[in-house]
Design an enzyme around this catalytic site. Structure first.
Site, PDB file in Angstrom:
ATOM      1  N   HIS A   1       4.355   9.351  37.223  1.00  0.00           N
ATOM      2  CA  HIS A   1       5.784   9.112  36.964  1.00  0.00           C
ATOM      3  C   HIS A   1       6.583  10.399  37.092  1.00  0.00           C
ATOM      4  O   HIS A   1       7.653  10.546  36.504  1.00  0.00           O
ATOM      5  CB  HIS A   1       5.967   8.484  35.566  1.00  0.00           C
ATOM      6  CG  HIS A   1       5.379   7.103  35.503  1.00  0.00           C
ATOM      7  ND1 HIS A   1       5.214   6.410  34.334  1.00  0.00           N
ATOM      8  CD2 HIS A   1       4.891   6.295  36.480  1.00  0.00           C
ATOM      9  CE1 HIS A   1       4.660   5.224  34.591  1.00  0.00           C
ATOM     10  NE2 HIS A   1       4.447   5.135  35.891  1.00  0.00           N
TER      11      HIS A   1
ATOM     12  N   ASP B   1       5.536  15.323  30.435  1.00  0.00           N
ATOM     13  CA  ASP B   1       5.660  16.517  29.583  1.00  0.00           C
ATOM     14  C   ASP B   1       4.900  17.737  30.102  1.00  0.00           C
ATOM     15  O   ASP B   1       4.930  18.796  29.483  1.00  0.00           O
ATOM     16  CB  ASP B   1       5.219  16.170  28.141  1.00  0.00           C
ATOM     17  CG  ASP B   1       3.809  15.553  28.097  1.00  0.00           C
ATOM     18  OD1 ASP B   1       3.571  14.681  27.244  1.00  0.00           O
ATOM     19  OD2 ASP B   1       2.957  15.936  28.934  1.00  0.00           O
TER      20      ASP B   1
ATOM     21  N   ASN C   1       2.615  10.674  31.885  1.00  0.00           N
ATOM     22  CA  ASN C   1       3.457  11.552  31.063  1.00  0.00           C
ATOM     23  C   ASN C   1       4.246  12.535  31.918  1.00  0.00           C
ATOM     24  O   ASN C   1       3.802  12.958  32.978  1.00  0.00           O
ATOM     25  CB  ASN C   1       2.588  12.301  30.049  1.00  0.00           C
ATOM     26  CG  ASN C   1       1.928  11.329  29.084  1.00  0.00           C
ATOM     27  OD1 ASN C   1       2.354  10.178  28.968  1.00  0.00           O
ATOM     28  ND2 ASN C   1       0.856  11.764  28.440  1.00  0.00           N
TER      29      ASN C   1
ATOM     30  N   PRO D   1       7.487  11.899  20.794  1.00  0.00           N
ATOM     31  CA  PRO D   1       7.371  10.459  20.517  1.00  0.00           C
ATOM     32  C   PRO D   1       6.930   9.690  21.760  1.00  0.00           C
ATOM     33  O   PRO D   1       7.254  10.104  22.889  1.00  0.00           O
ATOM     34  CB  PRO D   1       8.784  10.054  20.093  1.00  0.00           C
ATOM     35  CG  PRO D   1       9.683  11.169  20.446  1.00  0.00           C
ATOM     36  CD  PRO D   1       8.882  12.388  20.683  1.00  0.00           C
ATOM     37  N   ASP D   2       6.198   8.582  21.545  1.00  0.00           N
ATOM     38  CA  ASP D   2       5.880   7.759  22.728  1.00  0.00           C
ATOM     39  C   ASP D   2       7.070   6.831  22.948  1.00  0.00           C
ATOM     40  O   ASP D   2       8.158   7.071  22.400  1.00  0.00           O
ATOM     41  CB  ASP D   2       4.539   7.028  22.515  1.00  0.00           C
ATOM     42  CG  ASP D   2       4.610   5.968  21.442  1.00  0.00           C
ATOM     43  OD1 ASP D   2       3.551   5.452  21.054  1.00  0.00           O
ATOM     44  OD2 ASP D   2       5.728   5.668  20.965  1.00  0.00           O
ATOM     45  N   PHE D   3       6.887   5.793  23.752  1.00  0.00           N
ATOM     46  CA  PHE D   3       8.047   4.957  24.107  1.00  0.00           C
ATOM     47  C   PHE D   3       8.142   3.713  23.248  1.00  0.00           C
ATOM     48  O   PHE D   3       9.237   3.334  22.820  1.00  0.00           O
ATOM     49  CB  PHE D   3       7.951   4.547  25.589  1.00  0.00           C
ATOM     50  CG  PHE D   3       8.081   5.719  26.508  1.00  0.00           C
ATOM     51  CD1 PHE D   3       6.958   6.403  26.968  1.00  0.00           C
ATOM     52  CD2 PHE D   3       9.343   6.196  26.868  1.00  0.00           C
ATOM     53  CE1 PHE D   3       7.081   7.519  27.787  1.00  0.00           C
ATOM     54  CE2 PHE D   3       9.475   7.306  27.695  1.00  0.00           C
ATOM     55  CZ  PHE D   3       8.341   7.971  28.151  1.00  0.00           C
ATOM     56  N   ARG D   4       6.961   3.071  22.997  1.00  0.00           N
ATOM     57  CA  ARG D   4       7.039   1.708  22.451  1.00  0.00           C
ATOM     58  C   ARG D   4       6.459   1.540  21.042  1.00  0.00           C
ATOM     59  O   ARG D   4       6.456   0.442  20.542  1.00  0.00           O
ATOM     60  CB  ARG D   4       6.334   0.752  23.439  1.00  0.00           C
ATOM     61  CG  ARG D   4       7.058   0.687  24.778  1.00  0.00           C
ATOM     62  CD  ARG D   4       6.337  -0.154  25.824  1.00  0.00           C
ATOM     63  NE  ARG D   4       7.120  -0.178  27.056  1.00  0.00           N
ATOM     64  CZ  ARG D   4       7.071   0.775  27.976  1.00  0.00           C
ATOM     65  NH1 ARG D   4       6.261   1.826  27.807  1.00  0.00           N
ATOM     66  NH2 ARG D   4       7.820   0.713  29.064  1.00  0.00           N
TER      67      ARG D   4
HETATM   68  N1  APR Z   1      -3.621   7.776  19.327  1.00  0.00           N
HETATM   69  C1  APR Z   1      -3.931   6.691  20.081  1.00  0.00           C
HETATM   70  N2  APR Z   1      -2.998   5.868  20.625  1.00  0.00           N
HETATM   71  C2  APR Z   1      -1.711   6.170  20.386  1.00  0.00           C
HETATM   72  C3  APR Z   1      -1.302   7.290  19.621  1.00  0.00           C
HETATM   73  C4  APR Z   1      -2.334   8.108  19.083  1.00  0.00           C
HETATM   74  N3  APR Z   1      -2.047   9.194  18.354  1.00  0.00           N
HETATM   75  N4  APR Z   1       0.068   7.299  19.578  1.00  0.00           N
HETATM   76  C5  APR Z   1       0.492   6.233  20.285  1.00  0.00           C
HETATM   77  N5  APR Z   1      -0.575   5.557  20.777  1.00  0.00           N
HETATM   78  C6  APR Z   1      -0.584   4.380  21.643  1.00  0.00           C
HETATM   79  C7  APR Z   1       0.426   3.328  21.259  1.00  0.00           C
HETATM   80  O1  APR Z   1      -0.134   2.440  20.311  1.00  0.00           O
HETATM   81  C8  APR Z   1       0.666   2.651  22.610  1.00  0.00           C
HETATM   82  O2  APR Z   1      -0.342   1.670  22.875  1.00  0.00           O
HETATM   83  O3  APR Z   1      -0.209   4.830  22.926  1.00  0.00           O
HETATM   84  C9  APR Z   1       0.484   3.792  23.604  1.00  0.00           C
HETATM   85  C10 APR Z   1       1.813   4.349  24.091  1.00  0.00           C
HETATM   86  O4  APR Z   1       2.441   3.329  24.845  1.00  0.00           O
HETATM   87  P1  APR Z   1       3.916   3.588  25.403  1.00  0.00           P
HETATM   88  O5  APR Z   1       4.758   4.110  24.314  1.00  0.00           O
HETATM   89  O6  APR Z   1       4.313   2.330  26.118  1.00  0.00           O
HETATM   90  O7  APR Z   1       3.732   4.773  26.459  1.00  0.00           O
HETATM   91  P2  APR Z   1       3.167   4.659  27.927  1.00  0.00           P
HETATM   92  O8  APR Z   1       2.057   3.650  28.009  1.00  0.00           O
HETATM   93  O9  APR Z   1       2.861   6.027  28.385  1.00  0.00           O
HETATM   94  O10 APR Z   1       4.463   4.103  28.733  1.00  0.00           O
HETATM   95  C11 APR Z   1       4.302   3.908  30.099  1.00  0.00           C
HETATM   96  O11 APR Z   1       6.658   3.410  30.300  1.00  0.00           O
HETATM   97  O12 APR Z   1       8.868   3.856  29.907  1.00  0.00           O
HETATM   98  C12 APR Z   1       7.846   4.000  30.798  1.00  0.00           C
HETATM   99  O13 APR Z   1       7.732   5.670  32.398  1.00  0.00           O
HETATM  100  C13 APR Z   1       7.570   5.456  31.026  1.00  0.00           C
HETATM  101  O14 APR Z   1       5.468   6.487  31.550  1.00  0.00           O
HETATM  102  C14 APR Z   1       6.115   5.604  30.647  1.00  0.00           C
HETATM  103  C15 APR Z   1       5.596   4.191  30.801  1.00  0.00           C
END
Ligand code: APR
Length: 281
Positions: free
Chosen positions: A138, A121, A119, A45-48
């Site tokens: 990070h 991972d 990331n 899962p992503d974060f937000r």
């Molecule tokens: N294809 C394209 N975009 C995607 C997909 C996908 N399959 N899945 C998710 N996304 C997009 C989301 O819409 C969002 O804009 O990827 C982005 C993920 O954003 P975050 O969840 O905020 O992740 P990230 O940007 O890596 O967070 C940055 O925040 O909590 C800290 O240290 C942590 O490294 C992390 C940092």
């Protein structure tokens, strides 16, 4: 930009132009910036993202606020939520995506100047991106140490504790007893020296690819702005983020990043190689 051109044909035409830049040998110093969005297709899962993002699912752990799970002061007071999460995120159970594999292809073809990833991972390494072309801004789960005396903690022991979802304690002889934490950059901690010593690299790029990030967390989020004017910046993301799209040479490929990357690979004539490399990982 022609206002009544539907966005997808706009990005198709622009992706063709980006591919032509690479095919003509006018883009040889590609700098890539990635976030959790390129690993969601791997099952991480992503974060937000609403509903599926980690920060939405951590609510059940009654944290003061979701990001506390990555805050050093909270971790020192209560490492349990982090280690619950670590059990889910720990490398070893996930495979690289097509998007990771495309970055490996860029490196294989001598076009990858540098990959900056947020990331933790380690999927870029697993995809075969050369270690000297990856800046893990990070940190990552690859190594760990005591938060008090900084003594490294054995990898095999760490894996056992993470599997059990338990927080290991420092094993140094003088019974330091400090908490052990993976070398992930927590909020409130410094980014690795390699980030700071390479922060000017985007200024050398002749093509910038930004993939799967909300561009909300600085200083990483400031990297795309460091590209020189006139250098195309291509965003592969579900939605528009940061200042992407504000420059004349920006290209927005909105949607699933693997689909956007497959479109670019088609335009480059790399599609078969991309799929074969991805299957071979
Ligand atoms: N294809 C394209 N975009 C995607 C997909 C996908 N399959 N899945 C998710 N996304 C997009 C989301 O819409 C969002 O804009 O990827 C982005 C993920 O954003 P975050 O969840 O905020 O992740 P990230 O940007 O890596 O967070 C940055 O925040 O909590 C800290 O240290 C942590 O490294 C992390 C940092």
């Amino acid at each position: 930009v022609d206002p009544d051109t539907p966005p997808d044909t706009l990005s198709d035409r622009s992706l063709r132009a980006v591919a032509q830049l690479i095919k003509d040998g006018r883009a040889k110093q590609v700098v890539v910036m990635t976030g959790a969005g390129i690993s969601t297709a791997a099952g991480i899962p992503d974060f937000r993202s609403p509903k599926t993002g980690l920060y939405h699912n951590l609510a059940r752990l009654n944290l003061p606020h979701p990001e506390a799970v990555f805050e050093i002061d909270f971790f020192r007071s209560n490492p349990a939520p982090f280690y619950l999460l670590a059990k889910e995120l720990y490398p070893g159970n996930f495979s690289p995506t097509v998007s990771h594999t495309f970055i490996t292809l860029l490196a294989k073809k001598g076009l990858l100047r540098m990959l900056f990833t947020q990331n933790i991972d380690c999927l870029e390494r697993a995809a075969g991106v050369p270690a000297d072309r990856i800046i893990e801004a990070h940190g990552s789960f690859a190594t760990q140490r005591c938060v008090d005396c900084r003594t490294p903690f054995p990898d095999d022991l760490m894996r056992e504790y993470v599997k059990r979802g338990e927080a290991p304690r420092c094993t140094r002889r003088e019974a330091c007893g400090g908490l052990v934490k993976p070398d992930i950059v927590f909020f409130g901690e410094q980014l690795p020296e390699t980030f700071h010593s390479n922060v000017a690299v985007p200024g050398l790029a002749d093509l910038v690819l930004v993939m799967g990030t909300s561009l909300l967390v600085h200083p990483f989020a400031g990297l795309p702005c460091r590209a020189r004017e006139g250098v195309p910046r291509v965003l592969f993301n579900l939605e528009r983020v940061g200042d992407m799209g504000t420059r004349a040479d920006d290209v927005l490929v909105l949607g699933d990043c693997d689909s956007g990357i497959r479109k670019l690979a088609d335009e480059l004539g790399w599609r078969d190689e991309l799929e074969a490399t991805w299957r071979g990982i």
